[in-house]
Design an enzyme around this catalytic site. Structure first.
Site, PDB file in Angstrom:
ATOM      1  N   CYS A 114      -8.343  54.495 -11.157  1.00  0.00           N
ATOM      2  CA  CYS A 114      -7.283  53.725 -11.788  1.00  0.00           C
ATOM      3  C   CYS A 114      -7.103  54.003 -13.280  1.00  0.00           C
ATOM      4  O   CYS A 114      -6.077  53.674 -13.855  1.00  0.00           O
ATOM      5  CB  CYS A 114      -7.535  52.243 -11.557  1.00  0.00           C
ATOM      6  N   HIS A 260      -2.487  49.159 -15.344  1.00  0.00           N
ATOM      7  CA  HIS A 260      -2.726  49.530 -13.950  1.00  0.00           C
ATOM      8  C   HIS A 260      -2.348  48.364 -13.049  1.00  0.00           C
ATOM      9  O   HIS A 260      -2.778  47.230 -13.260  1.00  0.00           O
ATOM     10  CB  HIS A 260      -4.206  49.885 -13.775  1.00  0.00           C
ATOM     11  N   ASN A 290      -1.021  48.948  -4.799  1.00  0.00           N
ATOM     12  CA  ASN A 290      -1.936  49.564  -5.757  1.00  0.00           C
ATOM     13  C   ASN A 290      -2.136  51.015  -5.343  1.00  0.00           C
ATOM     14  O   ASN A 290      -2.829  51.297  -4.366  1.00  0.00           O
ATOM     15  CB  ASN A 290      -3.268  48.800  -5.746  1.00  0.00           C
TER      16      ASN A 290
END
Length: 332
Positions: A114, A260, A290
């Protein structure tokens, strides 16, 4: 010498996993509960024969087409992925050939999650400012769905697959400022796939179930959500403060924060903790989920389409490793 983001594009796999489909697998949940808890309605997942290189190739081709980029100008490829096609060769080398890039082009993979896009910006900036490269193609591509157990309702609701392509050059619409990077390997086992590489090359076969009924296995993606949450709240505010200080601006000078896109609950808590005004907090995860290293560039692309990518923009990635990174983009 200044370095800029010149273009961003992204690609999503054709297969869509909706909340309704997840509810059919997990009837104890509801469509509304999933959307409220994680902020995701749909996520895209690869087919069994689709790999990171396939997604990255399509993202790069989209960038060439949408931004009228001559592929012959590319002289370095950076690919961020934690799901490469092979242990070796590097997937970036495969993409050099598949994209028809010149053989004088450098190419390498780097394994980060990430935080990977921010690390990639720092690497690309270094390549340009050291005159090693003039035009760096920064790719992110992840297929986490291949790591997730089919009965893992927690991770299946959160993660989606995607790839992005970003052109970093000596001119563009967003100048890349100073970056702040960090690592704390004590959290390595809080987000991990233990088997499959050289430490445990074979399947371990230690399937168990937690108190919520989610499968826990060394052979699939494991995420300790509470520890990741605590790490985020402990680390990100300080990292962002350091980014702002390094770039000689104040919090009032920041026009937009693009973090993120882990899940909406986490971002809501983070923005609240940092006392960031609601109109400066950017979200884009409802239709993609995500997507690990691809969340920030996807969000930047969408913010630009909305006319919100202007002025000082702070980006920050954080997660698996533990690893984190932030930087300031001066957008115009």
């Amino acid at each position: 010498m200044a370095t800029f983001i010149k273009a961003i594009s992204y690609y999503l796999p054709e297969t869509i996993l909706s909340n309704q489909a997840l509810v059919e697998d997990f009837p104890e949940w509801s469509v509304e509960k999933i959307a409220k808890k994680v902020g995701v309605v749909n996520r895209h997942v690869v087919k069994s024969d689709e790999c990171a290189s396939d997604l990255a190739e399509k993202a790069a081709l989209s960038l060439f087409d949408e931004w009228n980029v001559d592929k012959n100008c590319i002289d370095f490829v950076l690919l961020c992925t934690q799901s490469p096609d092979y242990f070796l060769p590097t997937t970036a080398c495969l993409l050099q050939r598949r994209l028809g890039l010149k053989t004088s082009c450098g190419a390498l993979d780097f394994n980060l999650g990430c935080s990977g896009f921010v690390y990639g910006l720092a690497l690309a900036k270094g390549l340009v400012e050291s005159h090693t490269a003039s035009n760096v193609l920064l790719l992110t591509a992840e297929t986490y769905s291949k790591y997730i157990h089919e009965r893992d309702k927690g991770n299946r609701t959160i993660f989606g697959d995607a790839a992005t392509a970003t052109l970093v050059s000596s001119d563009g619409f967003a100048e890349i400022g100073s970056c702040e990077l960090g690592t704390d390997g004590k959290g390595a086992e809080d987000l991990i796939v233990k088997s499959g590489a050289m430490r445990h090359p074979g399947r371990i076969g230690d399937m168990a179930y937690d108190k919520s009924g989610n499968p826990v296995s060394s052979d699939h993606l494991y995420m300790n959500g509470s520890e990741i949450f605590n790490f985020t709240l402990d680390t990100v505010p300080d990292a962002v403060d350091k980014v702002i200080a390094k770039n000689n601006v104040s919090q009032d000078d920041v026009d937009l924060y693009v973090f993120h896109q882990a899940n909406k609950y986490m971002l809501d808590c983070l923005f609240d903790l940092m006392e960031i005004d609601e109109h400066k907090a950017y979200f884009y995860m409802s239709e993609v989920g995500n997507t690990v290293s691809s969340t920030i560039p996807i969000a930047l692309s969408e913010a630009r389409k909305e006319g919100r990518l202007l002025g000082n923009v702070v980006v920050a990635g954080f997660g698996v490793g533990y690893s984190w990174g932030g930087c300031l983009l001066k957008c115009r």
